[in-house]
Design an enzyme around this catalytic site. Sequence first.
Site, PDB file in Angstrom:
ATOM      1  N   TYR A  27       0.866  -1.171   0.000  1.00 58.56           N
ATOM      2  CA  TYR A  27       0.000   0.000   0.000  1.00 58.56           C
ATOM      3  C   TYR A  27       0.909   1.228   0.000  1.00 58.56           C
ATOM      4  O   TYR A  27       1.390   1.661   1.037  1.00 58.56           O
ATOM      5  CB  TYR A  27      -0.932  -0.022   1.216  1.00 58.56           C
ATOM      6  CG  TYR A  27      -1.826   1.179   1.359  1.00 58.56           C
ATOM      7  CD1 TYR A  27      -2.371   1.812   0.236  1.00 58.56           C
ATOM      8  CD2 TYR A  27      -2.139   1.689   2.611  1.00 58.56           C
ATOM      9  CE1 TYR A  27      -3.188   2.909   0.365  1.00 58.56           C
ATOM     10  CE2 TYR A  27      -2.964   2.797   2.759  1.00 58.56           C
ATOM     11  CZ  TYR A  27      -3.490   3.405   1.635  1.00 58.56           C
ATOM     12  OH  TYR A  27      -4.307   4.502   1.774  1.00 58.56           O
TER      13      TYR A  27
ATOM     14  N   ASP B  78      -2.141  -1.328  -4.067  1.00 54.79           N
ATOM     15  CA  ASP B  78      -2.490   0.047  -4.399  1.00 54.79           C
ATOM     16  C   ASP B  78      -1.185   0.828  -4.459  1.00 54.79           C
ATOM     17  O   ASP B  78      -0.626   1.184  -3.430  1.00 54.79           O
ATOM     18  CB  ASP B  78      -3.430   0.605  -3.326  1.00 54.79           C
ATOM     19  CG  ASP B  78      -3.733   2.083  -3.520  1.00 54.79           C
ATOM     20  OD1 ASP B  78      -3.265   2.672  -4.510  1.00 54.79           O
ATOM     21  OD2 ASP B  78      -4.433   2.645  -2.652  1.00 54.79           O
TER      22      ASP B  78
ATOM     23  N   HIS C 250     -12.079   1.520  -4.197  1.00 53.57           N
ATOM     24  CA  HIS C 250     -11.286   0.769  -5.163  1.00 53.57           C
ATOM     25  C   HIS C 250     -12.047  -0.502  -5.544  1.00 53.57           C
ATOM     26  O   HIS C 250     -12.885  -0.980  -4.775  1.00 53.57           O
ATOM     27  CB  HIS C 250      -9.944   0.333  -4.558  1.00 53.57           C
ATOM     28  CG  HIS C 250      -9.017   1.446  -4.213  1.00 53.57           C
ATOM     29  ND1 HIS C 250      -7.845   1.679  -4.888  1.00 53.57           N
ATOM     30  CD2 HIS C 250      -9.074   2.378  -3.231  1.00 53.57           C
ATOM     31  CE1 HIS C 250      -7.216   2.711  -4.338  1.00 53.57           C
ATOM     32  NE2 HIS C 250      -7.938   3.147  -3.320  1.00 53.57           N
TER      33      HIS C 250
END
Length: 252
Positions: free
Chosen positions: A105, A144, A242
Amino acid sequence: MKVVSWNVNGIRACVKKGFNDFFEQMQADIFCVQEIKCQEGQIELPFDGYEHYWNYAEKKGYSGTAVFTKQRPLSVQYGLNGQDSEAEGRVLTLEFEKFFLVNCYTPNSQRDLARLSYRLKWEDEMLAHLTELDAQKPVIYCGDLNVAHEEIDICNVKSNYGNSGFTKEERAKMTRLLDSGFIDTFRYLHPNQEGAYTWWSYMRDVRARNIGWRIDYLLISNRLQSTLQTSEIHAEILGSDHCPISAEFVFA
């Protein structure tokens, strides 16, 4: 082998919006999540047959990552640079027989770019981490990554130039990573597909009109190219700002 990645924007909230159903539907061999926003003991997930690995952020309700895997890894590392801890819980590295799996992340550089210098330093450290792993065995790098790499990866190009996630510096770091020996699996299999996004603002009707960004990725070492079968964006799956992404591989 199927790998799934999803920024759930709070796993406890996402569970209330169908996370478990999607998890069971996908039957992934490895399922990676980012931005779990929880601490140890705050959630129990009924996924029999999976090993669970969690990297919690020290700050409550913030960041964090987790990996659910059918196969027990040979080793697990939390964080970067050989550390076995990381304050924001952003990285999990699992070693398997034929590859490393890195779930990430990536830090957002923030709206006013206040964290851009930190973000760029992070990219340098992540590249060093991935390069070190890749020297040992191939790498699957997912999560991500908080950057729309090319103009095709973002809806409103002109109005977003220079904004967080679409600065020339962040995009250049992604280009450098790919040039160092990695493949963007989605773009490799869908080079010209427009409107393929993985994140949308919660502003009214933005997702319905598909005004989005592609900032979630499954990257692989170049030498895994022959194993790659599919790379998909599951834009129809709700539950977070998302959507999930997935890729399938065949190992000899």
